[in-house]
Design a protein around this motif. Structure first.
Motif, mmCIF file in Angstrom:
data_model
loop_
_atom_site.group_PDB
_atom_site.id
_atom_site.type_symbol
_atom_site.label_atom_id
_atom_site.label_comp_id
_atom_site.label_asym_id
_atom_site.label_seq_id
_atom_site.Cartn_x
_atom_site.Cartn_y
_atom_site.Cartn_z
ATOM 1 N N VAL A 186 13.255 25.548 54.454
ATOM 2 C CA VAL A 186 14.831 25.593 54.687
ATOM 3 C C VAL A 186 15.400 26.692 55.019
ATOM 4 O O VAL A 186 16.294 26.679 55.833
ATOM 5 N N PRO A 187 14.972 27.778 54.607
ATOM 6 C CA PRO A 187 15.671 29.108 55.234
ATOM 7 C C PRO A 187 15.550 29.385 56.540
ATOM 8 O O PRO A 187 16.414 29.712 57.301
ATOM 9 N N ALA A 188 14.310 28.899 57.145
ATOM 10 C CA ALA A 188 14.222 29.064 58.589
ATOM 11 C C ALA A 188 14.900 27.985 59.181
ATOM 12 O O ALA A 188 15.572 28.262 60.379
ATOM 13 N N VAL A 189 14.939 26.904 58.844
ATOM 14 C CA VAL A 189 15.756 25.772 59.491
ATOM 15 C C VAL A 189 17.371 26.075 59.343
ATOM 16 O O VAL A 189 18.070 26.192 60.433
ATOM 17 N N THR A 190 17.704 26.547 58.278
ATOM 18 C CA THR A 190 19.037 26.892 57.990
ATOM 19 C C THR A 190 19.524 28.148 59.005
ATOM 20 O O THR A 190 20.748 28.065 59.465
ATOM 21 N N ALA A 191 18.626 28.942 59.110
ATOM 22 C CA ALA A 191 19.100 30.129 60.099
ATOM 23 C C ALA A 191 19.270 29.702 61.449
ATOM 24 O O ALA A 191 20.080 30.223 62.404
ATOM 25 N N LEU A 192 18.650 28.631 61.770
ATOM 26 C CA LEU A 192 18.835 27.946 63.381
ATOM 27 C C LEU A 192 19.785 26.925 63.560
ATOM 28 O O LEU A 192 20.098 26.651 64.380
ATOM 29 N N ALA A 193 20.150 26.477 62.440
ATOM 30 C CA ALA A 193 21.293 25.359 62.630
ATOM 31 C C ALA A 193 22.682 25.751 62.531
ATOM 32 O O ALA A 193 23.063 26.804 61.877
ATOM 33 N N ASP A 194 23.377 25.230 63.244
ATOM 34 C CA ASP A 194 24.999 25.367 63.106
ATOM 35 C C ASP A 194 25.356 24.861 61.998
ATOM 36 O O ASP A 194 25.203 23.772 61.310
ATOM 37 N N PRO A 195 26.150 25.818 61.326
ATOM 38 C CA PRO A 195 26.672 25.524 59.833
ATOM 39 C C PRO A 195 27.579 24.168 59.605
ATOM 40 O O PRO A 195 27.716 23.770 58.421
ATOM 41 N N VAL A 196 28.143 23.940 60.573
ATOM 42 C CA VAL A 196 29.192 22.672 60.607
ATOM 43 C C VAL A 196 28.640 21.319 61.161
ATOM 44 O O VAL A 196 28.281 20.497 60.401
#
Length: 585
Positions: free
Chosen positions: A170-180
């Motif tokens: 999850v941390p790695a995916v979150t770092a690469l995802a646009d938050p909106v």
């Protein structure tokens, strides 16, 4: 189908599909689609269905077979769209059809091109090269959509990461995802993943009979897919309201503008540029100053050296001295005052911009007086304004992470800044962005600045500083990454221009920290530069030097204070700096 069902039972987002043109008939194609849909309705795990046309190859059993016809292929795509529903992702590989045929596939109902690599071939169909990304983007635009990069896991599954993603990734995916949008953040930089939870995550072994909408909440079909995306209606609506009252949007609307990309971002920056022009005109100003690192005082930076550096600065045309850094603990707290007095004596006509909130707190503590009394002592020693640097993000959790818990809490950091304003010492307002912060945290930070400005009117300008991983602990760098991309910087400056409109009119670019590919001396919405630009005119904007101080605008009784005082701090050249690199002033 057993594998597809097992993926659903195990809560694994799954990609499947149908391969057409291998001898099947229409009924078999339909049966396959119905089977995929039935599994998806039970578990919600099918994130995309690929409709792929088989291409005959030499030296294979089907080398003499005729490829599937275009119209028959498009009809199968359309049926897949109808069977799987309007919110499902339907994919077609773009390298297995002619470029002229791709528009028909979009019209038939696909909303995803799948993986397209500029580096590696299609190993199954190496004779069919991938189209260039720019070419694919242009063709997609002809169909009325925008090409967007997405992650391997689709947005609907990132929305419910607790159910669908292993906590270790999850941390790695979150770092690469646009938050909106939860598509890929195309400005994200590769970085080591922060530590995550250890051990296997629990998996449900029991089938859950739910509709896909309940298991994997659908998002806008165009946004979720990564390919067809018309202008974001949230951005369009927010810009329409912002064109009337830029500072009046909701937090959610500002967040949508912060995450705008492509043409949406161009529209945001264009409006910010119009607001800038209306508020302050087209002259870009700068200040020539010298930075002194006060942490070196008595450790190489002697009183005589201070005098010589200040006198040299005056000779070189500087109008301001900026002083930052905690005084050596071996010295008495009065050393803060002594250094300021020495600078004032050597440069009586210079503006003296000295000591961040943390240093004011330190000086008051070490001299045993109140913050108000210490600030009065600084005024008497010759200080004319204070830097608002060290704000980072006004969120206790973010500040603790970035400083390894050495920063004071937000309220404690704000206290000396507000006291300085009330003592008649103006300050800059700042933010450091492009690390672990989220759009809501950025908006909350800017909201806090506007509240302070409404109370004191003491901010002279706003400086947006990109995070630069210089000399930071490895643990912080692993989490915070390598800093923001160009689009994130453009969005931040533009949104700041809109949110601060009427309160803080002057936006300064910390351009020495920005990438050299940034357009022009100042991005849309900015008003000042933090160093001397080499050009004197661009697109109707004029670059002009100025002295530090400005008169504060008068406001009528009951109206909110407008920005005033200092407008920026600029180093003319590197030889004007002395000591370790600092935040902008």
């Amino acid at each position: 189908m057993r594998v597809i069902d097992d993926a659903g039972r195990s809560r694994i987002p799954f990609t499947t599909g149908v391969l057409l043109g291998i001898g099947e008939n229409d009924a078999e194609r339909a049966d396959a689609l119905f089977a995929i849909r039935a599994s998806h309705q039970r578990y919600g795990q099918v994130q995309e269905t690929i409709v792929q046309n088989f291409r005959a190859k030499p030296h294979t059993a089907m080398q003499n077979e005729t490829d599937l016809g275009l119209e028959e292929y498009a009809a199968a795509v359309a049926v897949a769209r109808i069977v799987m529903g309007p919110d499902h992702t339907i994919q077609a590989p773009p390298n297995l059809s002619g470029l002229s045929e791709l528009l028909l596939l979009v019209r038939a109902g696909i909303n995803d091109w799948g993986g397209v690599s500029p580096l590696t071939p299609d190993h199954v169909n190496p004779e069919r090269p991938w189209p260039e990304l720019q070419t694919l983007a242009e063709l997609t635009a002809q169909a009325g959509f925008t090409l967007r990069e997405r992650l391997t896991a689709h947005p609907a599954y990132l929305q419910d990461a607790e159910t669908w993603l292993d906590p270790r990734i999850v941390p790695a995916v979150t770092a690469l995802a646009d938050p909106v949008s939860l598509l890929a953040d195309e400005g994200a930089r590769l970085r080591p993943a922060p530590p995550a939870a250890r051990g296997p995550r629990p998996r449900s072994a029991d089938p859950v009979t739910v509709l896909v909408a309940a298991t994997a909440p659908p998002v806008d079909r165009g946004v979720a897919a990564g390919l067809p995306r018309r202008a974001d209606p949230t951005v369009v609506s927010a810009l329409a309201r912002a064109s009337i009252a830029p500072e009046s949007l909701t937090d959610a609307e500002y967040c949508s503008l912060l995450t705008a990309r492509g043409d949406d971002l161009n529209a945001v920056t264009a409006l910010a540029d119009e607001v800038r022009s209306a508020a302050v005109g087209n002259t870009l100003t700068y200040v020539v100053n010298r930075n002194l690192d006060s942490s070196l005082y008595s450790k190489g930076l002697t009183d005589d050296m201070v005098r010589r550096l200040v006198e040299e600065s005056v000779t070189l045309g500087a109008t301001e001295i900026c002083v930052q850094g905690p005084i050596d603990q071996a010295l008495p707290g009065t050393a803060y005052l002594d250094l300021a007095a020495g600078i004032r004596a050597a440069g009586p006509d210079l503006s003296l911009h000295a000591y961040r909130p943390t240093e004011v707190l330190d000086g008051a503590r070490r001299t045993g007086v109140s913050v108000d009394a210490f600030l009065e002592g600084l005024r008497e020693a010759g200080v004319t304004s204070v830097p608002g640097t060290g704000a980072r993000i006004l969120d206790d959790g973010v500040r603790a992470l970035l400083s390894e818990r050495t920063d004071p809490p937000v309220d404690e950091w704000i206290r000396p800044l507000v006291a300085a304003h009330r003592a008649g010492l103006r300050s800059t307002a700042t933010i450091v962005y492009g690390h672990v912060e989220t759009p809501p945290q950025i908006v909350a930070h800017l909201r806090r600045l506007t509240q302070i400005q409404d109370e004191t009117g003491g901010f002279s300008e706003f400086i947006a500083m990109p995070y630069v991983p210089f000399d930071v602990p490895s643990g912080v760098r692993a989490v915070a990454g390598e800093g923001p991309g160009l689009e994130a910087s453009r969005a931040l400056h533009a949104v700041a221009r809109l949110m601060l409109h009427g309160r803080i009119d002057h936006i300064q670019a910390a351009w020495t920290k920005l990438a050299s590919t940034a357009p022009g001396p100042c991005s849309p919405g900015e008003r000042t530069t933090s160093a001397v630009c080499c050009s004197t005119e661009r697109s109707g904007r004029r670059l002009a030097p100025r002295r530090t101080a400005r008169r504060r605008r008068k406001t009528s009784s009951g109206s909110r204070p407008l920005s005033a005082a200092r407008l920026g701090n600029v180093r003319r050249a590197t030889h004007l700096s002395h000591g370790a690199p600092h935040d902008a002033c």
